[in-house]
Write a protein that holds these residues in place. Structure first.
Motif, PDB file in Angstrom:
ATOM      1  N   LEU B 107       0.806  -1.216   0.000  1.00 21.90           N
ATOM      2  CA  LEU B 107       0.000   0.000   0.000  1.00 21.90           C
ATOM      3  C   LEU B 107       0.845   1.276   0.000  1.00 21.90           C
ATOM      4  N   GLU B 108       2.047   1.171  -0.568  1.00 22.52           N
ATOM      5  CA  GLU B 108       2.918   2.340  -0.582  1.00 22.52           C
ATOM      6  C   GLU B 108       2.602   3.231  -1.789  1.00 22.52           C
ATOM      7  N   TYR B 109       2.441   2.601  -2.967  1.00 23.43           N
ATOM      8  CA  TYR B 109       2.214   3.372  -4.198  1.00 23.43           C
ATOM      9  C   TYR B 109       0.975   2.915  -4.952  1.00 23.43           C
ATOM     10  N   SER B 110       0.262   3.889  -5.513  1.00 22.36           N
ATOM     11  CA  SER B 110      -0.751   3.588  -6.517  1.00 22.36           C
ATOM     12  C   SER B 110      -0.313   4.250  -7.802  1.00 22.36           C
ATOM     13  N   LEU B 111      -0.545   3.560  -8.903  1.00 21.64           N
ATOM     14  CA  LEU B 111      -0.106   4.086 -10.193  1.00 21.64           C
ATOM     15  C   LEU B 111      -1.317   4.314 -11.079  1.00 21.64           C
ATOM     16  N   GLU B 112      -1.503   5.564 -11.510  1.00 15.72           N
ATOM     17  CA  GLU B 112      -2.630   5.868 -12.386  1.00 15.72           C
ATOM     18  C   GLU B 112      -2.164   6.731 -13.537  1.00 15.72           C
ATOM     19  N   THR B 113      -3.000   6.813 -14.570  1.00 16.86           N
ATOM     20  CA  THR B 113      -2.692   7.761 -15.632  1.00 16.86           C
ATOM     21  C   THR B 113      -3.749   8.852 -15.597  1.00 16.86           C
ATOM     22  N   VAL B 114      -3.395  10.008 -16.134  1.00 21.07           N
ATOM     23  CA  VAL B 114      -4.303  11.141 -16.115  1.00 21.07           C
ATOM     24  C   VAL B 114      -4.238  11.804 -17.496  1.00 21.07           C
ATOM     25  N   ALA B 115      -5.379  12.337 -17.925  1.00 20.17           N
ATOM     26  CA  ALA B 115      -5.453  12.879 -19.286  1.00 20.17           C
ATOM     27  C   ALA B 115      -4.403  13.955 -19.530  1.00 20.17           C
ATOM     28  N   CYS B 116      -4.270  14.897 -18.599  1.00 20.11           N
ATOM     29  CA  CYS B 116      -3.253  15.936 -18.768  1.00 20.11           C
ATOM     30  C   CYS B 116      -3.067  16.672 -17.458  1.00 20.11           C
ATOM     31  N   ILE B 117      -1.811  16.897 -17.080  1.00 23.76           N
ATOM     32  CA  ILE B 117      -1.532  17.626 -15.847  1.00 23.76           C
ATOM     33  C   ILE B 117      -1.472  19.118 -16.134  1.00 23.76           C
ATOM     34  N   GLY B 118      -1.179  19.459 -17.388  1.00 26.60           N
ATOM     35  CA  GLY B 118      -1.094  20.868 -17.750  1.00 26.60           C
ATOM     36  C   GLY B 118       0.294  21.452 -17.575  1.00 26.60           C
ATOM     37  N   ALA B 119       1.300  20.601 -17.489  1.00 26.94           N
ATOM     38  CA  ALA B 119       2.681  21.090 -17.439  1.00 26.94           C
ATOM     39  C   ALA B 119       3.363  20.721 -18.753  1.00 26.94           C
ATOM     40  N   CYS B 120       2.610  20.912 -19.851  1.00 24.81           N
ATOM     41  CA  CYS B 120       3.021  20.420 -21.167  1.00 24.81           C
ATOM     42  C   CYS B 120       4.370  20.957 -21.629  1.00 24.81           C
ATOM     43  N   GLY B 121       4.720  22.141 -21.159  1.00 23.58           N
ATOM     44  CA  GLY B 121       5.987  22.722 -21.582  1.00 23.58           C
ATOM     45  C   GLY B 121       7.183  21.977 -21.019  1.00 23.58           C
ATOM     46  N   LEU B 122       6.930  21.117 -20.034  1.00 23.82           N
ATOM     47  CA  LEU B 122       8.027  20.412 -19.371  1.00 23.82           C
ATOM     48  C   LEU B 122       7.869  18.910 -19.537  1.00 23.82           C
ATOM     49  N   ALA B 123       7.255  18.502 -20.646  1.00 25.75           N
ATOM     50  CA  ALA B 123       6.939  17.095 -20.883  1.00 25.75           C
ATOM     51  C   ALA B 123       8.208  16.263 -21.075  1.00 25.75           C
ATOM     52  N   PRO B 124       8.143  14.969 -20.769  1.00 24.71           N
ATOM     53  CA  PRO B 124       7.028  14.277 -20.126  1.00 24.71           C
ATOM     54  C   PRO B 124       7.086  14.409 -18.608  1.00 24.71           C
ATOM     55  N   CYS B 125       5.903  14.406 -17.986  1.00 25.54           N
ATOM     56  CA  CYS B 125       5.900  14.612 -16.546  1.00 25.54           C
ATOM     57  C   CYS B 125       4.932  13.668 -15.837  1.00 25.54           C
ATOM     58  N   ILE B 126       5.131  13.545 -14.542  1.00 27.47           N
ATOM     59  CA  ILE B 126       4.217  12.771 -13.709  1.00 27.47           C
ATOM     60  C   ILE B 126       3.909  13.609 -12.478  1.00 27.47           C
ATOM     61  N   MET B 127       2.821  13.262 -11.784  1.00 24.60           N
ATOM     62  CA  MET B 127       2.517  13.963 -10.547  1.00 24.60           C
ATOM     63  C   MET B 127       2.619  12.953  -9.406  1.00 24.60           C
ATOM     64  N   VAL B 128       3.508  13.217  -8.460  1.00 19.87           N
ATOM     65  CA  VAL B 128       3.629  12.344  -7.300  1.00 19.87           C
ATOM     66  C   VAL B 128       2.971  13.087  -6.142  1.00 19.87           C
ATOM     67  N   ASN B 129       1.850  12.532  -5.660  1.00 21.92           N
ATOM     68  CA  ASN B 129       0.978  13.257  -4.746  1.00 21.92           C
ATOM     69  C   ASN B 129       0.635  14.595  -5.411  1.00 21.92           C
ATOM     70  N   LYS B 130       0.952  15.747  -4.840  1.00 21.67           N
ATOM     71  CA  LYS B 130       0.592  16.953  -5.595  1.00 21.67           C
ATOM     72  C   LYS B 130       1.798  17.622  -6.252  1.00 21.67           C
ATOM     73  N   LYS B 131       2.941  16.923  -6.246  1.00 19.92           N
ATOM     74  CA  LYS B 131       4.138  17.536  -6.810  1.00 19.92           C
ATOM     75  C   LYS B 131       4.415  16.994  -8.214  1.00 19.92           C
ATOM     76  N   VAL B 132       4.748  17.907  -9.109  1.00 24.23           N
ATOM     77  CA  VAL B 132       5.027  17.490 -10.480  1.00 24.23           C
ATOM     78  C   VAL B 132       6.516  17.212 -10.653  1.00 24.23           C
ATOM     79  N   GLU B 133       6.840  16.047 -11.229  1.00 21.59           N
ATOM     80  CA  GLU B 133       8.218  15.753 -11.611  1.00 21.59           C
ATOM     81  C   GLU B 133       8.282  15.909 -13.119  1.00 21.59           C
ATOM     82  N   ALA B 134       9.159  16.799 -13.587  1.00 28.08           N
ATOM     83  CA  ALA B 134       9.124  17.175 -14.992  1.00 28.08           C
ATOM     84  C   ALA B 134      10.326  16.661 -15.781  1.00 28.08           C
ATOM     85  N   LYS B 135      10.223  16.788 -17.093  1.00 30.61           N
ATOM     86  CA  LYS B 135      11.291  16.421 -18.045  1.00 30.61           C
ATOM     87  C   LYS B 135      11.893  15.057 -17.708  1.00 30.61           C
TER      88      LYS B 135
END
Lengths: 628, 153
Positions: B107-135
């Motif tokens: 129960l440490e991690y859940s992995l989901e996909t999302v349509a778009c985070i809106g940080a497109c200028g720094l693609a590709p990115c993921i959101m870990v909790n509410k923090k975006v990890e970019a490029k």
């Protein structure tokens, strides 16, 4: 009203002046979502602690985004008597350096500078307005993003904010609608319907209760114009909404904003509170007797809610499914009452029209598309970011001047606008002007402003498949053509990209595509085939290569490529052998290796591991058989 | 659960149009929508339980099983896609040993996909909790979530 507004104006201007013309240096740090992703909060922290340590008295302000995503984190420093200098790529280390050299010392560190803002010159730093990124741009809607503190309403007011509302409150509904008509403003959400006409329908509709809805759901993947505006200048939307409410006769407005934008929601909540406190929102606005309330509704993640009637259903607490029109929402919308739905940028433009005048607004743009449009310029361009251009500018200018050309100087292949509802435009159409009608003629749509650039490494069949996968997943399932048609199209595209394509698949795709377009209930289905139809129009050869030769020319579709080791170059260093997760590399140490094509899973690990000095692993289009 | 639900409900009037915000708040409280809560929500808002499910299952935001302590959302936006998001997802699936939509057994991690985070200028990115990890690159993902990575649990 006048005296109350003037009091607020005077106070706000004082606050702004004291910051602009004070004795202290002012440091602006871009902390919108894009800035934060690049680490701007660490930069902010470093600036604060460094300023504290050195005992320097300066003002540090968090601002929105000026749109230079590629250069985040962004810091702007204004020292008294000098133009402000905008710096790019400022991490915590460089932030410390800036404090030491420019805040304490007098070296403006030109090597980190992107340009100067405002009057005056600094040696070795260009004016930002003269740089190729900004020169073709006209920033109106985004003007305040990145230069004001979005959490400080006085900054907004001192820069002309709420003066449009003041004017609107002195006008009748008809006069406001007339002003919007003269401005030539068309909806910025995609289809480009004239804003005034929509308003007129609602204004003329019978009913004592009317509603205004702002669609801030920004569902197009690859677009973030609305997010930036909400994060950087939230009051612009509120002002536009109150004006629109007055024009159509609504007393309640909803902002339907996606939950994936936590910072935008936070800024909106604060802005609504501030506007209420100042009397720009709520009961008896500016003592004119006009009442307008704004409620924020968080979207729960459904692309189809970008469609007006689906969005209404969602606000009513239902599944977000569209219904047949007519009746149009302007006549019967939320709870069956006349309702207008406008996009964030449209409403922010409304505020500008009322602040600066309809004539001013229509001075830029093309004949049938007035004003400016914001775009999220992303994908394979050197300078990604949020840009605002006059309508009528060409795609080439946007990609090569503002965007700086293609990443790694690769060859341009296509630009995609309009998200999943739009299409791809090829190189020979790069001189297409960016306006509603020219883009339609080229087989795409303006859309809300996503502009994704692709190069030779992007496979157009894969891109079409990607969009269909998205729309198929997001199809609400209500009408048959969209529910089943998109599924069939996706199945065919999966076949083509996985090596099972048949020669008549192309005709079939077109046939289903046109049927889905013609017969679907709402905009989602009516536009879903566009990415497929436009790539079939311009990149048919790629489809044919996938189907007839079982090759992916762009080396994207895994089943249609092969990895091979050049036995003349391979030294048998065994790096690929160790990395391969499928045991598909055969060969003795210090002897050339080969790839067992039967076992290869096309993960590309061998390709990545092979040291550049050997470059022995190659990726080629097509399916190799063993022994080839 | 009763108590916690009542606290959530106290912010609402109990009308039909509040269903989606209600579901959102309940999910915020529990991390997912527990079965018992669905019935209670229906009772509170005067909506049949079937309708509560109908609405909840329509929207991508709602989930019906507990999720991991950390939520990783992989952006599948267009900009991220053309800059290599599929490889980022592959690498995350490999590193965490779960598929998209899954949760690690601890129960440490859940992995989901999302349509778009809106940080497109720094693609590709993921959101870990509410923090975006970019490029991101697969290599960076391995550094973040692999053995000895900064997010290793």
């Amino acid at each position: 009203m006048k005296t109350k507004f003037e009091d607020i104006m005077v106070k706000s201007e004082k606050e702004w002046e004291s910051m602009q013309c004070g004795e202290k240096p002012v440091i602006l740090v871009g902390t919108a979502t894009c800035g934060r992703s690049a680490g701007s909060l660490e930069t902010l922290e470093a600036l604060r602690s460094e300023a504290d340590k050195s005992g320097i008295d300066c003002t540090i302000i968090e601002v929105g985004c000026i749109g230079l995503c590629y250069a985040e984190p962004l810091v702007t420093i204004a020292k008294p008597g000098n133009p402000a200098v905008c710096y790019g790529g400022i991490d915590a280390e460089k932030a410390k350096e800036l404090v030491e050299k420019y805040i304490i010392g007098n070296d403006p560190v030109p090597e980190y500078a992107l340009g100067t803002i405002g009057q005056g010159k600094i040696a070795d730093i260009e004016k930002i307005q003269d740089t190729s990124v900004f020169k073709p741009q006209i920033r109106r809607v985004l003007k305040k993003c990145g230069s004001i503190d979005p959490a400080n309403v006085e900054h907004y007011i001192a820069n002309g904010g709420y003066s449009g509302l003041k004017r609107a409150l002195e006008m009748t509904s008809e006069e406001i609608i007339d002003n919007i008509k003269i401005s030539g403003l068309r909806g910025r959400g995609g289809a480009g319907f004239p804003t005034w006409r929509k308003w007129q329908f609602c204004h003329d509709a019978e009913g004592d209760q009317k509603y205004l809805i702002c669609n801030a759901d920004e569902g197009d993947p690859g677009a973030f114009m609305n997010r930036s505006l909400l994060e950087g200048d939230p009051h612009a939307l509120l002002e536009g909404m109150v004006i629109a409410g007055r024009a159509i006769g609504a007393d309640t407005g909803y902002i339907y904003c996606r939950a994936e934008y936590p910072l935008a929601l936070e800024r909106l909540d604060l802005a609504i509170k501030q506007a209420k406190d100042l009397g720009f929102l709520g009961d008896n606005i500016m003592e004119t007797g006009f009442t307008f309330h704004i409620k924020v509704k968080e979207g729960a993640g459904a692309f189809v809610c970008g469609e007006e009637t689906a969005l209404i259903a969602s606000i009513e607490g239902e599944r977000g499914m569209p219904r047949p029109r007519p009746p149009f929402p302007a006549v019967s919308g939320l709870w069956g009452k006349p309702t207008i739905i406008n996009n964030v940028e449209t409403l922010a433009s409304v505020a500008l029209v009322m602040q600066q005048g309809a004539q001013w607004f229509s001075q830029v743009g093309s004949e049938a598309s007035k004003g400016t449009k914001t775009f999220a310029l992303v994908g394979k361009v050197k300078r990604t970011g949020l840009v605002e251009v006059p309508m009528g500018i060409t795609l080439r200018e946007m990609i090569y001047d503002i965007g700086g050309g293609i990443l790694n100087d690769r060859e341009f292949k296509a630009v995609q606008t309009g998200g999943p509802s739009g299409g791809c435009i090829p190189a020979e159409k790069l001189d297409t002007p960016v306006d509603y009608d020219s883009l339609n003629a080229a087989g795409t749509i303006m859309g809300s402003g996503g502009m994704v650039v692709m190069d030779a490494d992007n496979c157009m069949v894969d891109v079409a498949r990607y969009f269909l996968e998205f729309t198929q997943k997001e199809s609400c399932g209500e009408c048959v053509p969209c529910r089943l048609g998109t599924k069939q199209m996706l199945d065919i595209l999966n076949d083509i990209t996985q090596g099972r394509g048949k020669p008549d698949d192309i005709d079939l795709l077109e046939e289903i595509g046109y049927a889905v377009k013609r017969t679907s209930l709402c905009g989602l289905g009516q536009t879903a085939p566009n990415p497929v139809l436009s790539t079939l129009r311009y990149f048919r050869n790629e489809y044919e290569a996938h189907i007839n030769k079982k090759e992916c020319p762009s080396l994207v579709c895994r089943d249609l490529i092969s990895y091979k080791i050049d036995t003349d170059k391979c030294t048998g260093c065994r790096l690929c052998f160790k990395a391969c997760p499928a045991d598909a590399i055969i060969g003795e140490k210090k002897e050339p290796h080969i790839v067992d094509q039967e076992k290869c899973i096309k993960c590309g690990m061998c390709f990545e591991k092979c040291p550049p000095k050997f470059n022995a692993v190659v990726c080629i289009p097509g399916q190799l058989k063993d022994g080839e | 659960m009763e108590k916690r639900l009542e606290t959530v409900f106290s912010e609402f009037k109990g009308s039909k149009e509040e269903l989606i915000p209600l579901l959102q708040k309940v999910q915020e409280e529990f991390g997912y929508l527990p079965k018992e809560a669905m019935y209670k929500i229906g009772r509170f808002a005067g909506i049949p339980e079937s309708k509560v499910y109908a609405v909840a299952t329509f929207y991508a935001q709602f989930r019906f099983s507990p999720m991991g302590k950390n939520l990783i959302m992989v952006c599948r936006g267009t900009a991220c896609h053309v800059r290599g998001a599929p490889r980022i997802l592959d690498e995350l699936e490999t590193q965490l040993g779960i598929k998209e939509g899954g949760t690690t057994p601890d129960l440490e991690y859940s992995l989901e996909t999302v349509a778009c985070i809106g940080a497109c200028g720094l693609a590709p990115c993921i959101m870990v909790n509410k923090k975006v990890e970019a490029k991101l690159t697969p290599k960076k993902v391995a550094e973040l979530f692999g053995k000895g990575g900064k997010n290793e649990n």
